[in-house]
Design a protein around this motif. Structure first.
Motif, PDB file in Angstrom:
ATOM      1  N   TYR A 193       0.846  -1.199   0.000  1.00 12.91           N
ATOM      2  CA  TYR A 193       0.000   0.000   0.000  1.00 12.91           C
ATOM      3  C   TYR A 193       0.884   1.253   0.000  1.00 12.91           C
ATOM      4  CZ  TYR A 193      -4.066  -2.901   1.191  1.00 12.91           C
ATOM      5  OH  TYR A 193      -5.067  -3.846   1.180  1.00 12.91           O
ATOM      6  N   GLU A 194       0.975   1.924  -1.129  1.00 15.62           N
ATOM      7  CA  GLU A 194       1.771   3.146  -1.192  1.00 15.62           C
ATOM      8  C   GLU A 194       1.041   4.323  -0.533  1.00 15.62           C
ATOM      9  OE1 GLU A 194       4.855   3.386  -1.945  1.00 15.62           O
ATOM     10  OE2 GLU A 194       4.929   1.251  -2.480  1.00 15.62           O
ATOM     11  N   ASN A 195      -0.282   4.229  -0.460  1.00 17.69           N
ATOM     12  CA  ASN A 195      -1.091   5.284   0.150  1.00 17.69           C
ATOM     13  C   ASN A 195      -1.413   4.873   1.598  1.00 17.69           C
ATOM     14  OD1 ASN A 195      -3.588   6.670   1.030  1.00 17.69           O
ATOM     15  ND2 ASN A 195      -3.534   7.580  -1.020  1.00 17.69           N
ATOM     16  N   GLN A 196      -0.927   5.649   2.570  1.00 16.15           N
ATOM     17  CA  GLN A 196      -1.122   5.298   3.984  1.00 16.15           C
ATOM     18  C   GLN A 196      -2.592   5.275   4.362  1.00 16.15           C
ATOM     19  OE1 GLN A 196       1.194   7.574   6.831  1.00 16.15           O
ATOM     20  NE2 GLN A 196      -0.179   7.038   8.516  1.00 16.15           N
ATOM     21  N   LEU A 197      -3.376   6.201   3.794  1.00 10.98           N
ATOM     22  CA  LEU A 197      -4.806   6.249   4.112  1.00 10.98           C
ATOM     23  C   LEU A 197      -5.498   4.969   3.652  1.00 10.98           C
ATOM     24  CD1 LEU A 197      -7.215   7.841   5.206  1.00 10.98           C
ATOM     25  CD2 LEU A 197      -7.479   8.859   2.932  1.00 10.98           C
ATOM     26  N   HIS A 198      -5.156   4.495   2.440  1.00  8.07           N
ATOM     27  CA  HIS A 198      -5.753   3.258   1.929  1.00  8.07           C
ATOM     28  C   HIS A 198      -5.361   2.066   2.805  1.00  8.07           C
ATOM     29  CE1 HIS A 198      -6.110   5.032  -2.420  1.00  8.07           C
ATOM     30  NE2 HIS A 198      -6.959   5.569  -1.563  1.00  8.07           N
ATOM     31  N   PHE A 199      -4.112   2.048   3.249  1.00  7.32           N
ATOM     32  CA  PHE A 199      -3.654   0.971   4.128  1.00  7.32           C
ATOM     33  C   PHE A 199      -4.410   0.991   5.450  1.00  7.32           C
ATOM     34  CE2 PHE A 199      -0.678   0.039   7.730  1.00  7.32           C
ATOM     35  CZ  PHE A 199      -0.771  -1.342   7.656  1.00  7.32           C
ATOM     36  N   SER A 200      -4.502   2.169   6.063  1.00 10.74           N
ATOM     37  CA  SER A 200      -5.171   2.275   7.364  1.00 10.74           C
ATOM     38  C   SER A 200      -6.633   1.870   7.268  1.00 10.74           C
ATOM     39  CB  SER A 200      -5.045   3.706   7.897  1.00 10.74           C
ATOM     40  OG  SER A 200      -3.692   4.006   8.171  1.00 10.74           O
ATOM     41  N   ARG A 201      -7.268   2.262   6.155  1.00 13.84           N
ATOM     42  CA  ARG A 201      -8.683   1.921   5.970  1.00 13.84           C
ATOM     43  C   ARG A 201      -8.850   0.405   5.815  1.00 13.84           C
ATOM     44  NH1 ARG A 201     -10.126   4.885   1.323  1.00 13.84           N
ATOM     45  NH2 ARG A 201     -10.334   6.718   2.658  1.00 13.84           N
ATOM     46  N   ALA A 202      -7.979  -0.219   5.018  1.00 16.74           N
ATOM     47  CA  ALA A 202      -8.046  -1.670   4.811  1.00 16.74           C
ATOM     48  C   ALA A 202      -7.767  -2.411   6.117  1.00 16.74           C
ATOM     49  CB  ALA A 202      -7.046  -2.091   3.734  1.00 16.74           C
TER      50      ALA A 202
END
Length: 280
Positions: A254-263
């Motif tokens: 996940y290069e996008n931290q927001l996408h990682f945190s959401r997942a």
């Protein structure tokens, strides 16, 4: 008083196969458990005595089974069940609760289903090896998680061998090959920006067919398997390293931290930072 030993497995960071709890009980006459459901698979082996299992079949209709020593029973995730020790000859059993990304695939090779939850075997030798592994696990709870998981793999192998289904699914061998290829690709490339099309392409099949055979065999879609694999790897990094949340996300694809945190929150119910604070 019932004679009971009960242990919770201390480590849930195993992906393909994991234990949750295990134990051994000599039940009092008429001792019962349920009605209840489990989040994972739960296998009981009856060492002596008899008892009754009441469990919902695949259509949700309750069935009753009389089970004696030398037999066992498998409870499936989400299956409503009750089990009761005999009034005159109460059973003594050992049990293991387990799950993992490859467990459903493994159990499809056996005759054990919601419609057929009672464990029988025609191979006394393999059954005895299965029991030896279960007894070893229940008697050595202080061994390391890796040590116990090693014995858990042997237990699952003996369960698959001793309860092997006599029915062969046409074309099953080729679909099994595709699934293993897909899993291997995910395990080796989860940290990269891979798509389901990439995974299907490596297997030489289209996305919809991969999704169908994966769901039937593993119980998850390829996307769910990939996400679960990444998140379990993320928990290892959060627990064992001091990498930033962004770096942990990047390390699992996940290069996008927001996408990682959401997942991550979708899987574990809390943000990565909060999970780390609870488990560090």
């Amino acid at each position: 008083m019932d004679k009971l030993s009960f242990n919770i497995f201390p480590n849930v960071n195993f992906i393909d196969l994991c234990m949750y709890q295990f134990g051994h009980e000599q039940c009092e006459p008429g001792h019962s458990f349920g009605p209840a459901t489990r989040n994972h698979y739960l296998f009981h082996y009856v060492l002596s005595g008899t008892g009754t299992l009441m469990a919902d079949n695949a259509k949700g209709i309750t069935q009753t089974y009389n089970i004696k020593s030398g037999q066992g029973f498998l409870i499936f995730p989400g299956q409503i069940n009750t089990y009761i020790a005999d009034d005159k000859l109460p059973w003594e059993y050992i049990w293991i609760e387990f799950d993992g990304l490859r467990v459903k695939e493994a159990l499809t090779t056996t005759e054990l289903t919601k419609n057929n939850p009672v464990y029988h075997t025609h191979s006394k030798d393999i059954r005895e090896k299965l029991v030896e592994e279960m007894l070893y696990i229940t008697r050595h709870p202080s061994e390391s998680p890796y040590h116990l998981i090693g014995h858990m793999y042997l237990f699952l192998d003996y369960l698959m061998q001793s309860a092997k289904s006599s029915k062969l699914v046409p074309g099953g061998k080729m679909s099994d090959f595709y699934i293993k290829e897909a899993m291997n690709y995910i395990e080796q490339n989860f940290q990269n920006d891979i798509s389901i099309e990439d995974i299907a392409g490596v297997c030489g099949i289209n996305r919809s067919y991969l999704g169908k055979i994966f769901k039937n065999s593993v119980g998850h879609s390829p996307q769910e398997f990939l996400m679960n694999y990444r998140m379990i790897k993320a928990t290892e990094l959060l627990k064992l390293t001091s990498l930033s949340i962004a770096d942990v996300g990047s390390a699992v694809g996940y290069e996008n931290q927001l996408h990682f945190s959401r997942a991550f929150k979708n899987i574990y119910g809390v943000a990565p930072r909060e999970w780390r604070n609870e488990h560090k």
